[in-house]
Scaffold this motif. Structure first.
Motif, mmCIF file in Angstrom:
data_model
loop_
_atom_site.group_PDB
_atom_site.id
_atom_site.type_symbol
_atom_site.label_atom_id
_atom_site.label_comp_id
_atom_site.label_asym_id
_atom_site.label_seq_id
_atom_site.Cartn_x
_atom_site.Cartn_y
_atom_site.Cartn_z
ATOM 1 N N ILE A 126 0.773 -1.170 0.215
ATOM 2 C CA ILE A 126 0.033 -0.120 -0.154
ATOM 3 C C ILE A 126 0.797 1.230 0.015
ATOM 4 N N ASP A 127 2.191 0.948 -0.466
ATOM 5 C CA ASP A 127 3.009 2.141 -0.590
ATOM 6 C C ASP A 127 2.425 3.570 -1.259
ATOM 7 N N LEU A 128 1.786 3.050 -2.314
ATOM 8 C CA LEU A 128 1.413 4.290 -3.107
ATOM 9 C C LEU A 128 0.128 5.065 -2.332
ATOM 10 N N HIS A 129 -0.674 4.391 -1.643
ATOM 11 C CA HIS A 129 -1.649 4.965 -0.739
ATOM 12 C C HIS A 129 -1.000 5.921 0.273
ATOM 13 N N VAL A 168 -0.358 2.546 -12.015
ATOM 14 C CA VAL A 168 -1.708 2.675 -12.038
ATOM 15 C C VAL A 168 -2.306 1.825 -11.015
ATOM 16 N N SER A 169 -2.533 2.574 -9.813
ATOM 17 C CA SER A 169 -3.303 1.681 -8.707
ATOM 18 C C SER A 169 -4.629 2.133 -8.506
ATOM 19 N N VAL A 170 -5.680 1.269 -8.516
ATOM 20 C CA VAL A 170 -7.138 1.379 -8.544
ATOM 21 C C VAL A 170 -7.323 2.019 -6.888
ATOM 22 N N GLY A 171 -6.856 1.136 -6.070
ATOM 23 C CA GLY A 171 -6.973 1.461 -4.567
ATOM 24 C C GLY A 171 -6.388 2.732 -4.157
ATOM 25 N N THR A 313 -7.731 -8.018 -14.910
ATOM 26 C CA THR A 313 -7.048 -9.046 -14.200
ATOM 27 C C THR A 313 -8.093 -9.821 -13.451
ATOM 28 N N ASP A 314 -9.147 -9.225 -13.199
ATOM 29 C CA ASP A 314 -10.167 -10.173 -12.174
ATOM 30 C C ASP A 314 -11.004 -10.970 -13.370
ATOM 31 N N LEU A 315 -11.098 -11.138 -14.331
ATOM 32 C CA LEU A 315 -11.448 -11.803 -15.173
ATOM 33 C C LEU A 315 -10.429 -12.741 -16.070
ATOM 34 N N ASN A 335 -0.373 -9.071 -16.265
ATOM 35 C CA ASN A 335 0.483 -7.884 -16.214
ATOM 36 C C ASN A 335 0.261 -7.083 -14.783
ATOM 37 N N VAL A 336 -0.862 -7.361 -14.250
ATOM 38 C CA VAL A 336 -0.944 -6.704 -13.037
ATOM 39 C C VAL A 336 -0.624 -7.319 -11.694
ATOM 40 N N TRP A 337 -0.986 -8.450 -11.678
ATOM 41 C CA TRP A 337 -0.434 -9.229 -10.198
ATOM 42 C C TRP A 337 0.761 -10.035 -10.544
HETATM 43 C C1 UD1 Z 1 -8.186 -3.567 -6.944
HETATM 44 C C2 UD1 Z 1 -9.597 -4.498 -6.791
HETATM 45 C C3 UD1 Z 1 -9.098 -5.849 -7.371
HETATM 46 C C4 UD1 Z 1 -8.309 -5.908 -8.883
HETATM 47 C C5 UD1 Z 1 -7.377 -4.893 -9.003
HETATM 48 C C6 UD1 Z 1 -6.717 -4.464 -10.305
HETATM 49 C C7 UD1 Z 1 -10.795 -3.644 -4.967
HETATM 50 C C8 UD1 Z 1 -11.417 -3.718 -3.650
HETATM 51 N N1 UD1 Z 1 -9.965 -4.457 -5.800
HETATM 52 O O1 UD1 Z 1 -7.381 -4.038 -5.975
HETATM 53 O O2 UD1 Z 1 -9.987 -6.877 -7.323
HETATM 54 O O3 UD1 Z 1 -7.734 -7.035 -8.935
HETATM 55 O O4 UD1 Z 1 -8.041 -3.361 -8.295
HETATM 56 O O5 UD1 Z 1 -7.812 -4.331 -11.063
HETATM 57 O O6 UD1 Z 1 -11.244 -2.698 -5.954
HETATM 58 N N2 UD1 Z 1 0.589 -1.691 -5.981
HETATM 59 C C9 UD1 Z 1 1.704 -1.048 -5.647
HETATM 60 N N3 UD1 Z 1 1.502 -0.093 -4.405
HETATM 61 C C10 UD1 Z 1 0.441 0.138 -4.063
HETATM 62 C C11 UD1 Z 1 -0.893 -0.415 -4.527
HETATM 63 C C12 UD1 Z 1 -0.789 -1.241 -5.420
HETATM 64 O O7 UD1 Z 1 2.778 -1.559 -6.062
HETATM 65 O O8 UD1 Z 1 0.326 0.923 -3.034
HETATM 66 C C13 UD1 Z 1 0.756 -2.572 -7.448
HETATM 67 C C14 UD1 Z 1 0.062 -3.917 -6.828
HETATM 68 O O9 UD1 Z 1 0.983 -4.935 -6.237
HETATM 69 C C15 UD1 Z 1 -0.441 -4.370 -8.193
HETATM 70 C C16 UD1 Z 1 -0.828 -2.926 -9.140
HETATM 71 O O10 UD1 Z 1 -0.215 -2.235 -8.372
HETATM 72 O O11 UD1 Z 1 0.619 -4.933 -9.009
HETATM 73 C C17 UD1 Z 1 -2.274 -3.020 -8.877
HETATM 74 O O12 UD1 Z 1 -2.875 -3.030 -7.801
HETATM 75 P P1 UD1 Z 1 -4.120 -2.042 -7.618
HETATM 76 O O13 UD1 Z 1 -4.781 -1.515 -8.684
HETATM 77 O O14 UD1 Z 1 -4.025 -1.366 -6.388
HETATM 78 O O15 UD1 Z 1 -5.409 -3.087 -6.887
HETATM 79 P P2 UD1 Z 1 -6.263 -3.129 -5.649
HETATM 80 O O16 UD1 Z 1 -6.784 -1.471 -5.494
HETATM 81 O O17 UD1 Z 1 -5.360 -3.554 -4.702
#
Ligand code: UD1
Length: 436
Positions: A126-129, A168-171, A313-315, A335-337
């Motif tokens: 969660i470093d980006l958060h 690019v991070s969703v969270g 990635t979730d599909l 590519n994502v995980w």
């Molecule tokens: C959300 C979804 C999850 C989905 C993912 C990617 C929710 C609750 N979960 O997860 O189902 O698989 O998006 O579409 O909505 N990363 C970092 N540092 C960070 C945050 C992320 O390096 O602080 C990396 C992760 O390791 C990963 C990539 O960024 O490789 C994408 O992650 P992220 O988009 O943040 O996924 P989540 O928000 O956790």
């Protein structure tokens, strides 16, 4: 402790019409966003899934009053929230609990939150958060500040900032947006995620009085406001991933299914691949009709997961199931995980012919799956195994099915309405685990 499995007697074509529920990932962000609001509000099209039940309990533990008007409607009054702390065990049951960091930091200038849980596909930092919060003036946001699994943030004041994400991070995008809504001044998020649920969280906040522009593009601008009025009825968007899972389930059983209450443009990454493979995918205004012309062959293809509008990635696991039943060799590149192929040994028990090299899966087509007892290694992997079991003639068990129920509303009754033979069976402990 009682655990349960899905018992599936597969080999039957799915036929009929099915309605998609509200989006899990949107509603989890919106529930956290609701904790920033200064008046009561109503949320509609809320999916009846276990992740939502956990998030609702977490919000109640902060002091929010949440009444269930009906199974899909929540009346939320966040005015009674009295704490910025969420450090109990519920927090680590779901991933999206991390949105409370941004929401409580925005509301109180402080947040004390346990690290989140969720599916395990390798490192989930969660470093980006934390970087975003730090740029907005929060103390306690360095990874080394995390104390016994608790993140203690405080900002006095919380200030708008220019935030550039190198990944690019969703969270992180949603968390930064939540905190910025009530920060002093303007925040700019550059290289933001563009997923449909980012737009839905932003639309919800704007309906409450927030000033967010650009959600759905890679630059989001947020001007902080002191007050979010509430007094609004908001309906959550349909679940892109649930819809995609039923598209795959229909396809691998050779079925003919009308899937309603979805947004076809959200499905385009999957629809385009399925058309390329030979399936008929017809878009309506808010529906997709999926079937296969008799006698047509289905061919393998190559898929790479990527942030939206790329392939979700979730599909990925469900699509690997689809590739298994195609002619030729398909490739899936994750590519994502880092580690999202943990379910492949389970699929191999069902006859899949797949070789994994780091982030690539090479999928050799087979003519049919065979029934087996397999383990739902995570939420979407579990859904993929359900699809494979629906296609396999004979009886399969998907154990640890609670993982599937985190994100799929009423999956048993929905699949039965399409003609599937599926039931939920309980077992007492790991000793009675059908897989043992
Ligand atoms: C959300 C979804 C999850 C989905 C993912 C990617 C929710 C609750 N979960 O997860 O189902 O698989 O998006 O579409 O909505 N990363 C970092 N540092 C960070 C945050 C992320 O390096 O602080 C990396 C992760 O390791 C990963 C990539 O960024 O490789 C994408 O992650 P992220 O988009 O943040 O996924 P989540 O928000 O956790």
């Amino acid at each position: 402790m009682k655990n349960y499995a899905y018992k599936i007697n597969g080999g039957k074509k799915l036929v009929g019409e099915i309605e998609i529920s509200g989006s899990k990932n949107a509603v989890l962000g919106i529930l956290a966003a609701a904790m920033l609001v200064d008046g009561p509000l109503t949320l509609e099209n809320v999916p009846d899934i276990s992740d939502v039940r956990v998030m609702v309990e977490l919000c109640r533990s902060l002091g929010a009053e949440i009444e269930m008007v009906d199974v899909h409607t929540l009346r939320i009054d966040p005015r009674s929230i009295c704490t910025y702390k969420a450090a109990g065990p519920l927090v680590s049951q779901i991933r999206a609990s991390y949105y409370l960091m941004g929401a409580l930091l925005g509301r109180f200038g402080k947040a004390s939150i346990r690290l989140p849980g969720g599916c395990n596909f390798g490192d989930r930092p969660i470093d980006l958060h934390l970087k975003a919060f730090q740029l907005m003036g929060a103390k306690g946001a360095r990874p080394s500040d995390i104390d016994a699994g608790i993140v203690n943030l405080s900002a006095n004041p919380l200030r708008g900032a220019k935030i550039y994400f190198d990944i690019v991070s969703v969270g992180a995008t949603i968390n930064a947006m939540l905190a910025a809504c009530k920060a002093e001044g303007t925040t700019e998020i550059i290289n933001a995620a563009k997923e449909p649920h980012i737009v839905d969280v932003a639309n919800f906040l704007n309906a409450m009085g927030a000033r967010i522009k650009g959600a759905g593009t890679d630059t989001i601008k947020i001007t902080g406001v002191p007050f979010l009025k509430g007094d609004f009825v908001y309906s959550v968007i349909p679940d892109q991933i649930e819809a995609g899972t039923y598209m795959v389930a229909a396809a691998v059983t050779g079925g003919d299914v009308m899937i309603t209450n979805l947004i076809p443009t959200h499905m385009e990454p999957l629809s385009a691949k399925m058309r390329e493979m030979g399936y008929i995918v017809e878009d309506g205004d808010d529906s997709i009709h999926i079937y296969r012309e008799p006698g047509t062959d289905i061919y393998a293809t190559n898929v790479k997961t990527a942030p939206y509008p790329g392939f979700p990635t979730d599909l990925q696991p469900q699509t690997v199931v689809l590739l298994c039943l195609a002619e030729g060799m398909g490739r899936m590149h994750e590519n994502v995980w880092q580690n999202r192929f943990q379910y492949i040994p389970e699929l191999q028990k069902m006859g899949a012919n797949i070789n994994v090299f780091e982030r690539h899966a090479l999928v050799n087509g087979i003519t049919r799956f065979k029934p087996a007892t397999v383990l739902a290694t995570d939420l979407r992997a579990g859904a993929a195994l359900v699809c494979a079991a629906l296609a396999a003639e004979g009886t399969s068990y998907i154990t640890h099915a609670a993982r599937i129920d985190r994100g799929y509303e009423h999956i048993v009754s929905k699949l039965r309405s399409l003609g599937a033979e599926i039931e939920r069976v309980e077992y007492d402990s790991i000793m009675d685990d059908p897989e043992a």
